[in-house]
Design a protein around this motif. Structure first.
Motif, PDB file in Angstrom:
ATOM      1  N   TYR A   1       5.624  -0.248  11.573  1.00  0.00           N
ATOM      2  CA  TYR A   1       6.258   1.068  11.710  1.00  0.00           C
ATOM      3  C   TYR A   1       6.874   1.538  10.389  1.00  0.00           C
ATOM      4  O   TYR A   1       6.865   2.723  10.075  1.00  0.00           O
ATOM      5  CB  TYR A   1       7.302   1.045  12.838  1.00  0.00           C
ATOM      6  N   GLN A   2       7.394   0.590   9.595  1.00  0.00           N
ATOM      7  CA  GLN A   2       7.928   0.965   8.280  1.00  0.00           C
ATOM      8  C   GLN A   2       6.806   1.522   7.397  1.00  0.00           C
ATOM      9  O   GLN A   2       7.035   2.434   6.592  1.00  0.00           O
ATOM     10  CB  GLN A   2       8.590  -0.251   7.608  1.00  0.00           C
ATOM     11  N   ARG A   3       5.593   0.986   7.571  1.00  0.00           N
ATOM     12  CA  ARG A   3       4.455   1.516   6.801  1.00  0.00           C
ATOM     13  C   ARG A   3       4.199   2.986   7.155  1.00  0.00           C
ATOM     14  O   ARG A   3       3.935   3.812   6.280  1.00  0.00           O
ATOM     15  CB  ARG A   3       3.184   0.694   7.080  1.00  0.00           C
ATOM     16  N   ILE A   4       4.292   3.310   8.443  1.00  0.00           N
ATOM     17  CA  ILE A   4       4.095   4.711   8.848  1.00  0.00           C
ATOM     18  C   ILE A   4       5.242   5.561   8.308  1.00  0.00           C
ATOM     19  O   ILE A   4       5.036   6.654   7.774  1.00  0.00           O
ATOM     20  CB  ILE A   4       4.001   4.836  10.388  1.00  0.00           C
ATOM     21  N   TYR A   5       6.467   5.042   8.453  1.00  0.00           N
ATOM     22  CA  TYR A   5       7.642   5.737   7.904  1.00  0.00           C
ATOM     23  C   TYR A   5       7.410   6.069   6.438  1.00  0.00           C
ATOM     24  O   TYR A   5       7.631   7.201   5.988  1.00  0.00           O
ATOM     25  CB  TYR A   5       8.878   4.839   8.080  1.00  0.00           C
ATOM     26  N   ASN A   6       6.956   5.066   5.667  1.00  0.00           N
ATOM     27  CA  ASN A   6       6.782   5.268   4.227  1.00  0.00           C
ATOM     28  C   ASN A   6       5.720   6.329   3.932  1.00  0.00           C
ATOM     29  O   ASN A   6       5.887   7.139   3.010  1.00  0.00           O
ATOM     30  CB  ASN A   6       6.411   3.955   3.545  1.00  0.00           C
TER      31      ASN A   6
END
Ligand code: DDH
Length: 290
Positions: free
Chosen positions: A16-21
């Motif tokens: 999810y952090q990858r999508i956030y980024n």
């Protein structure tokens, strides 16, 4: 109607952090949008409008089913202009097509608040795309031409009390109104792409005058070129709301704390999370030295 969060055990906070980024980087890249305000504010509004259809009476609407993607909802006149936010997210959805629409719309809003230097918002995955038949009817989103009683009743349908209602409206520090979308015109303050308590400071300190704009709609205007909707101005007309407005104008930390909890609640309205369901706090690009 019961909406149980589906927890995908294959996915971790890193996914999810990858999508956030990706979203955060695209906000930075596409900075020219809307006169260099950027996409942050409209992403916040998409997250809010995809959640703000909730009705506590029967647990219908809300963010869970991602029903904004259906025509009935995305052509609701209250959603005019939000297509730009949906199109912004299209390539992100293509790349990460395992995420549900409800999770993506709400994650986009959380990302946009945090990247605008707002508070950290706790976020939980698990919304599940529902079929078109779950789309709520038009007319559930708020109408700006109203006073304090309407505002209080409206937020009660979302299970929000007076503090939560005032805190949530503070999101109007971001972005602006657009004549072609809503029939209102102008920004609430100077720093439209930074998340601050400026909305409350301006409500109290500007010289407001009720005027008719070019579309013939009434709004409060100030000599500095700022505006307030009637529902915004209701927050200084009602004595209970006024006390909270003063608190947030004097104490930004108090606003940030209340906004963070109210916004999470708004984005999760009507969802049952199983025991032990994960809850994430994402790092901003700055936190990651990116
Ligand atoms: Fe709002 N909002 N909002 N709003 N809103 C508009 C823009 C933005 C109302 C009406 C309008 C919240 C509450 C209310 C944001 C966030 C939030 C516009 C202008 C209208 C009209 C749209 C346009 O012309 O493009 C009313 C009425 C209420 C109410 O409280 C009764 C809440 C709770 C939020 C939130 O996010 C928690 C944001 C951000 C924008 C700026 C969008 C942009 O494109 O810029």
């Amino acid at each position: 109607i019961v909406h149980i969060a589906a927890v995908n055990k294959e996915r971790t906070i890193d996914d999810y952090q990858r999508i956030y980024n990706k979203i955060a980087e695209k906000i930075r890249e596409d900075d020219e949008y809307d006169g260099y305000i950027g996409y942050g504010p409209i992403l916040v509004r998409l997250g809010w409008h995809s959640s703000g259809t909730y009705n506590k009476e029967n647990n219908s609407g809300g963010s869970y089913g991602g029903t904004y993607r259906f025509k009935l909802e995305n052509t609701d006149p209250s959603n005019n202009g939000l297509q730009n936010a949906a199109h912004f997210l299209d390539p992100i959805y293509k790349e990460f097509n395992w995420i549900s629409h409800g999770d993506l719309y709400t994650l986009g809003a959380v990302c946009a608040v945090q990247e605008a230097q707002g508070p950290k918002i706790k976020w939980r995955p698990g919304r599940v795309d529902l079929p078109e038949s779950a789309t709520p009817e038009n007319g559930r989103l708020p109408d700006a031409v109203n006073g304090a009683d309407y505002v209080r009743n409206f937020y009660a349908r979302l299970k929000m009390n007076d503090r939560e209602a005032v805190a949530l409206t503070g999101a109007h520090c971001l972005g602006r109104t657009h004549l072609k979308n809503s029939g209102f015109d102008g920004p609430w303050g100077a720093a439209s792409s930074s998340f601050t308590n400026e909305f409350f400071v301006n409500l109290l300190n500007e010289q407001w005058k009720l005027e008719k704009n070019a579309a013939g709609n009434k709004q409060y205007d100030s000599p500095k070129g700022y505006m307030m909707l009637e529902t915004d101005y209701a927050l200084v007309q009602d004595p209970i709301y006024l006390k909270i407005v003063k608190e947030y104008a004097n104490n930004e930390a108090s606003f940030f704390k209340d906004f963070a909890s109210s916004f999470q609640k708004l984005l999760e309205n009507g969802i049952d999370y199983p025991k032990g369901a994960p809850e994430y706090v994402f790092k901003t690009l700055d936190d990651q030295d990116m």
